[in-house]
Design an enzyme around this catalytic site. Structure first.
Site, PDB file in Angstrom:
ATOM      1  N   GLU A  39       0.980  -1.228  -0.111  1.00 32.34           N
ATOM      2  CA  GLU A  39       0.422   0.071   0.352  1.00 32.34           C
ATOM      3  C   GLU A  39       0.845   1.430   0.071  1.00 32.34           C
ATOM      4  O   GLU A  39       0.674   2.277   0.530  1.00 32.34           O
ATOM      5  CB  GLU A  39      -1.000  -0.100   1.194  1.00 32.34           C
ATOM      6  CG  GLU A  39      -1.885  -1.509   1.067  1.00 32.34           C
ATOM      7  CD  GLU A  39      -3.177  -1.104   2.350  1.00 32.34           C
ATOM      8  OE1 GLU A  39      -2.547  -0.064   2.967  1.00 32.34           O
ATOM      9  OE2 GLU A  39      -4.078  -2.034   1.603  1.00 32.34           O
ATOM     10  N   GLU A  50      -5.688  -8.208  -0.630  1.00 29.44           N
ATOM     11  CA  GLU A  50      -6.230  -7.847   1.111  1.00 29.44           C
ATOM     12  C   GLU A  50      -7.786  -8.401   0.660  1.00 29.44           C
ATOM     13  O   GLU A  50      -8.108  -7.095  -0.178  1.00 29.44           O
ATOM     14  CB  GLU A  50      -5.620  -6.351   1.584  1.00 29.44           C
ATOM     15  CG  GLU A  50      -4.104  -6.940   2.332  1.00 29.44           C
ATOM     16  CD  GLU A  50      -4.175  -5.959   3.216  1.00 29.44           C
ATOM     17  OE1 GLU A  50      -4.912  -5.069   3.819  1.00 29.44           O
ATOM     18  OE2 GLU A  50      -2.815  -5.259   3.107  1.00 29.44           O
TER      19      GLU A  50
HETATM   20  O1  AHR Z   1      -5.161  -6.233   7.218  1.00 24.77           O
HETATM   21  C1  AHR Z   1      -5.048  -4.777   7.646  1.00 24.77           C
HETATM   22  C2  AHR Z   1      -4.166  -3.909   7.041  1.00 24.77           C
HETATM   23  O2  AHR Z   1      -5.208  -3.347   6.382  1.00 24.77           O
HETATM   24  C3  AHR Z   1      -2.477  -4.059   5.837  1.00 24.77           C
HETATM   25  O3  AHR Z   1      -2.000  -3.758   7.378  1.00 24.77           O
HETATM   26  C4  AHR Z   1      -2.668  -2.582   5.690  1.00 24.77           C
HETATM   27  O4  AHR Z   1      -2.085  -3.392   4.285  1.00 24.77           O
HETATM   28  C5  AHR Z   1      -4.557  -2.902   4.821  1.00 24.77           C
HETATM   29  O5  AHR Z   1      -4.658  -1.123   5.059  1.00 24.77           O
END
Ligand code: AHR
Length: 498
Positions: free
Chosen positions: A173, A292
């Site tokens: 990210e 994610e």
């Molecule tokens: O999964 C939780 C968080 O969400 C992670 O650390 C990050 O990559 C995202 O913002």
């Protein structure tokens, strides 16, 4: 309410890459400490891993697990987590989540754990506070057979054979202002491309993921993709997508439609990849790693109250409701319908932290509501994704128009001669009766119709209290070459035919 569907062996989207059923363990909250690792737990094995958690993860048949972060990786020194004696490993301020990291689990321990659950590791490198040098050293430590400084160091730590980690994330990210070492698209694109170059020189067999946007609402969304891909297109194999949804507005009809945003997200990222491909006159196709995804919103208020610099406090411990499980089902369907481009996906996360599996320190481990759609798609959604022709009645919600009540994904497993239909019925009041043309599957009959339904949208599972669980009394049947799919109101379903 009636709907129609045509399913045919010839309408193939793609072979499903099993890695779409991946997940994620970050050094965050109780995912590692108290989750997968708890040496004092009654079920702990010789390495301190909780056997009850291993058993639940194995049930899910998770093929790959992303590690060690997440936001955490952007200030992580991987060297802190290898070698011994473990008591002497440095305790660090973990800046992303403002806790103390004890480093009792690191790369080697995690690789050991992944083996126990039959999963591969998807490793992320730190492109926040570090860069090319730390990344190439970690790769040499993990994958080089021996005879060099870092590979011999691994051996001296008790790991004679290389870990052979195939899939690597170039940071996490990096478009997000919250990210430690946040970068502009130009800065990230250059760093990622040069890191990729060095890593490929160490091990040309690896696959690399270039960071896409942190979610589809980012102000730089698509501009970020286009500009970073200008640099990374030829050296990366995948671009990442991340997305979490919530129902803060308490609007269930709108919440269940949010997988349509995910669909649009995937399609616009594909379009952007293909734009860069055409612009570069490249022959290469960029695939997607949705590394994610989940529902995340229940724990956000609670997390503001956490005392800084504690060790493994409960963080991001969303307790999932029945309706969350339905959206999770639809998010999985959405990715299956794009399995020609979505090759990797990680439910974020796996244990305790926004997770299908919850534990008590020293106590029980149990299945959250979202465990179930993940379990059934992972176990039965293997083979070729078929493109169903769907005609369904629709509704409008706060943010979406023309939301189909019927949200399906179809998988054909040729080896097992099995056809699997997954379907969410988004209608909150009425069952859907679906005429499904399965002419191409002559002689097939319903083996099982699993239904996840509940009168209470907000029902949750707690330790020793499984209020939301599926039953196999679904009423679908085959008649005159037609499958009649009966999907109860507000439900998630799996019909298996053989
Ligand atoms: O999964 C939780 C968080 O969400 C992670 O650390 C990050 O990559 C995202 O913002």
């Amino acid at each position: 309410v009636n709907a129609k569907m045509v399913v045919d062996k010839e309408f193939q989207i793609s072979e499903i890459d099993p890695r779409v059923y991946g997940s994620f363990i970050e050094h965050l909250g109780r995912a590692v400490y108290g989750g997968i690792f708890e040496p004092d737990h009654p079920t702990a094995d010789e390495n301190g891993f909780r056997q009850d958690v291993i058993d639940l993860v194995k049930e899910l048949q998770v093929p790959i697990v992303r590690y060690p972060g997440g936001n955490m990786v952007s200030a992580y020194n991987w060297e802190d987590g290898v070698g011994g004696p473990k008591e002497e490993r440095p305790k660090r301020l973990e800046l992303a989540w403002r806790v103390t990291e004890t480093n009792q689990v690191g790369t080697n321990e995690f690789v050991d754990w992944a083996k126990k659950v039959n999963a591969d590791v998807m490793m992320a490198v730190n492109l926040g506070t570090r860069g090319i040098d730390a990344a190439r050293n970690l790769l040499e430590y993990c994958n080089h057979p021996g005879g060099t400084y870092w590979s011999d160091l691994r051996k001296s730590h008790g790991y004679e054979d290389p870990h052979n980690i195939k899939t690597w994330c170039l940071g996490n990210e990096m478009d997000g202002p919250w990210q430690i070492g946040h970068k502009t698209a130009y800065e990230y694109g250059r760093l990622a491309a040069e890191t990729a170059k060095a890593m490929r020189l160490v091990d040309p067999t690896i696959e690399l993921v270039s960071c896409g946007s942190s979610n589809s609402q980012m102000p730089t969304f698509l501009q970020w993709e286009a500009e970073t891909l200008e640099h990374t297109y030829e050296v990366a194999d995948y671009i990442s997508l991340h997305q979490y949804y919530g129902n803060k507005a308490e609007d269930t009809a709108n919440f269940l439609a949010k997988s349509m945003d995910m669909e649009n997200f995937i399609e616009t990222v594909i379009a952007t990849c293909d734009y860069i491909k055409a612009k570069k006159r490249s022959k290469k196709k960029m695939n997607l790693s949705f590394d994610e995804w989940n529902v995340w919103f229940h724990s956000k208020e609670q997390d503001k109250k956490i005392e800084p610099w504690t060790v493994a406090p409960p963080q991001l411990e969303d307790v999932y409701t029945f309706e969350d499980a339905l959206l999770v089902g639809s998010m999985l369907h959405t990715m299956l319908r794009h399995s020609d481009r979505v090759k990797v996906a990680c439910m974020a996360q796996l244990v305790n932290v926004i997770a299908p599996i919850m534990t008590e320190n020293g106590g029980a481990a149990w299945k959250q509501t979202i465990f179930y759609p993940y379990y059934y798609t992972s176990v039965y959604g293997r083979g070729v994704a078929l493109n169903p022709v769907v005609s369904s009645p629709k509704y409008d919600s706060q943010d979406f128009t023309d939301v189909p009540y019927l949200d399906p994904a179809v998988v054909y497993n040729e080896a097992k001669e099995e056809l699997v239909i997954f379907a969410t019925n988004r209608h909150l009041e009425k069952p859907l009766e679906v005429d499904i043309d399965v002419r191409a599957f002559e002689g097939y009959d319903v083996v099982e119709h699993v239904v996840l339904e509940n009168e209470d949208a907000k029902a949750v599972n707690l330790a020793g209290q499984e209020n939301v669980k599926p039953h196999s009394n679904g009423e679908s049947y085959v008649e005159d070459g037609k499958l009649v799919g009966i999907f109860p109101k507000f439900s998630w379903n799996m019909i298996r035919l053989q």
